[in-house]
Design an enzyme around this catalytic site. Structure first.
Site, mmCIF file in Angstrom:
data_model
loop_
_atom_site.group_PDB
_atom_site.id
_atom_site.type_symbol
_atom_site.label_atom_id
_atom_site.label_comp_id
_atom_site.label_asym_id
_atom_site.label_seq_id
_atom_site.Cartn_x
_atom_site.Cartn_y
_atom_site.Cartn_z
ATOM 1 N N GLY A 95 0.799 -1.214 0.000
ATOM 2 C CA GLY A 95 0.000 0.000 0.000
ATOM 3 C C GLY A 95 0.832 1.265 0.000
ATOM 4 C CB CYS A 96 -0.139 4.681 1.017
ATOM 5 S SG CYS A 96 -1.711 4.747 0.113
ATOM 6 C CE1 TYR A 97 3.235 -0.879 4.744
ATOM 7 C CE2 TYR A 97 1.477 0.193 5.987
ATOM 8 C CZ TYR A 97 2.111 -0.960 5.566
ATOM 9 O OH TYR A 97 1.629 -2.186 5.947
ATOM 10 C CG PHE A 131 -0.495 7.385 7.696
ATOM 11 C CD1 PHE A 131 -0.266 7.157 9.040
ATOM 12 C CD2 PHE A 131 -0.295 8.660 7.198
ATOM 13 C CE1 PHE A 131 0.144 8.179 9.878
ATOM 14 C CE2 PHE A 131 0.113 9.696 8.022
ATOM 15 C CZ PHE A 131 0.334 9.450 9.367
#
Length: 356
Positions: free
Chosen positions: A151-153, A342
């Site tokens: 994901g985003c991290y 996050f």
């Protein structure tokens, strides 16, 4: 102890600005009345002005939006196989754009020892790592690592891996690529919360060069923080009709609370207000507000993040690298910084750095 430096960053987004076309398309899928009105209100509050996609939006004569690939047809959204075919077609094109912008010299290409790729929106094999080696003419023996589905991290984890490599092998030169085609996973839905999550996401790619050469942003340390009892708030699962995201509206509240409780762990021995440069992943306006509020930051502290959100939206793992690129251009020698992203968990991946 050897320090790893982010020497430079190059970013790219597809050429098709789909933000306003998506708003009309999405509103048409929601029931008339309260839900559609609330969606348009949230659009106005999103602080997003542009989002880019590999899909070219086309307005039909009856005012119904479609795309040039005919991927999203009302009542006939594609399955996972077709979406992955689109990823395999378009992801390498976007990767090449960022790699070319990075402008590696022949000597730098010869010295690249490791390639790290992050993506949570598509996969194929041989994959992007293989395509990068071929495109740049790198040594066929270069070490390749894929970091998937984080994901985003994920970009912070890629930098963490590059950091460990350079500290272990000081002559190593690591090429990191973060590429996401988030618009590949739009779902046909009448659920307002799900549609609001689609409102955030866009496509983008970042390429970065990391080495022991003391130029750019020096990497100091990393810290992962998991917010207890929040694992159900962000989920990302492979289903028959593509990748299915759940992004709860409770996420900003939990982030703000966590920042108040553990903010001192992120910047040990220092007040967050003493940090000069903040590269916070713009997961949405409310996420940035939550970090700002939770850490008690000044209203201009997250300007680079807010600018990226306005101009590009949320491009998952690539987004924080867009913010770091802005900081890399503007930073003055000796300034201290903190990057933060996050993702599922809910987890905050953080990185302290300084301008060389």
């Amino acid at each position: 102890m050897t320090t790893a430096y982010i020497n430079r960053i190059a970013t790219s987004a597809p050429s098709h600005d789909v933000h306003h076309a998506f708003i009309e398309f999405a509103a048409g899928m929601l029931p008339e009345g309260t839900q559609r009105s609330l969606f348009r209100r949230m659009v106005r509050m999103s602080a997003i002005e542009h989002r880019y996609s590999f899909l070219e939006p086309i307005s039909a004569e009856n005012g119904v939006w479609r795309d040039a690939e005919n991927l999203y047809e009302t009542g006939n959204f594609p399955g996972t196989a077709r979406r992955m075919e689109a990823f395999e077609k378009f992801a390498p094109q976007l990767a090449v754009c960022s790699l070319n912008k990075l402008r590696l010299t022949p000597d730098e290409r010869d010295r690249v020892t490791h390639v790290i790729v992050t993506s949570c929106t598509g996969l194929y094999a041989p994959g992007l790592d293989y395509d990068i080696v071929n495109h740049l003419g790198l040594n066929p023996s270069v070490e390749r690592t894929m970091i998937g589905f984080m994901g985003c991290y994920a970009a912070i984890n890629a930098l963490k891996s590059a950091h460990h490599i350079v500290r272990s092998v000081p002559e190593a030169v690591v090429l990191v690529l973060n590429l996401e085609l988030c618009t590949l996973h739009l779902q046909e839905t009448k659920n307002l919360e799900q549609m609001l999550s689609f409102l955030l996401f866009a496509d983008g790619c970042a390429a970065a060069l990391i080495s022991a050469e003391p130029k750019g942003l020096g990497i100091d340390s990393f810290l992962a923080l998991r917010i207890p009892e929040t694992s159900h708030l962000i989920t990302w699962k492979i289903r028959e009709m593509g990748f299915d995201m759940h992004l709860s509206g409770q996420v900003p509240t939990e982030i703000s609370k966590a920042m108040k409780e553990v903010g001192n762990q992120i910047t040990p021995g220092r007040n967050p207000l003493d940090i000069d440069l903040w590269a916070v992943h713009p997961g949405g306006r409310t996420v940035l507000d939550a970090v700002e509020r939770g850490l008690g930051l000044g209203e201009d502290s997250l300007r680079p993040s807010r600018d990226v959100l306005a101009q590009f939206g949320n491009m998952s793992s690539a987004t924080v690298m867009f913010v770091l690129q802005t900081i890399l251009r503007e930073a003055e020698s000796g300034q201290q910084g903190c990057a933060m992203s996050f993702g599922p968990g809910v987890t905050a991946e953080t990185m302290l750095f300084h301008a060389a």
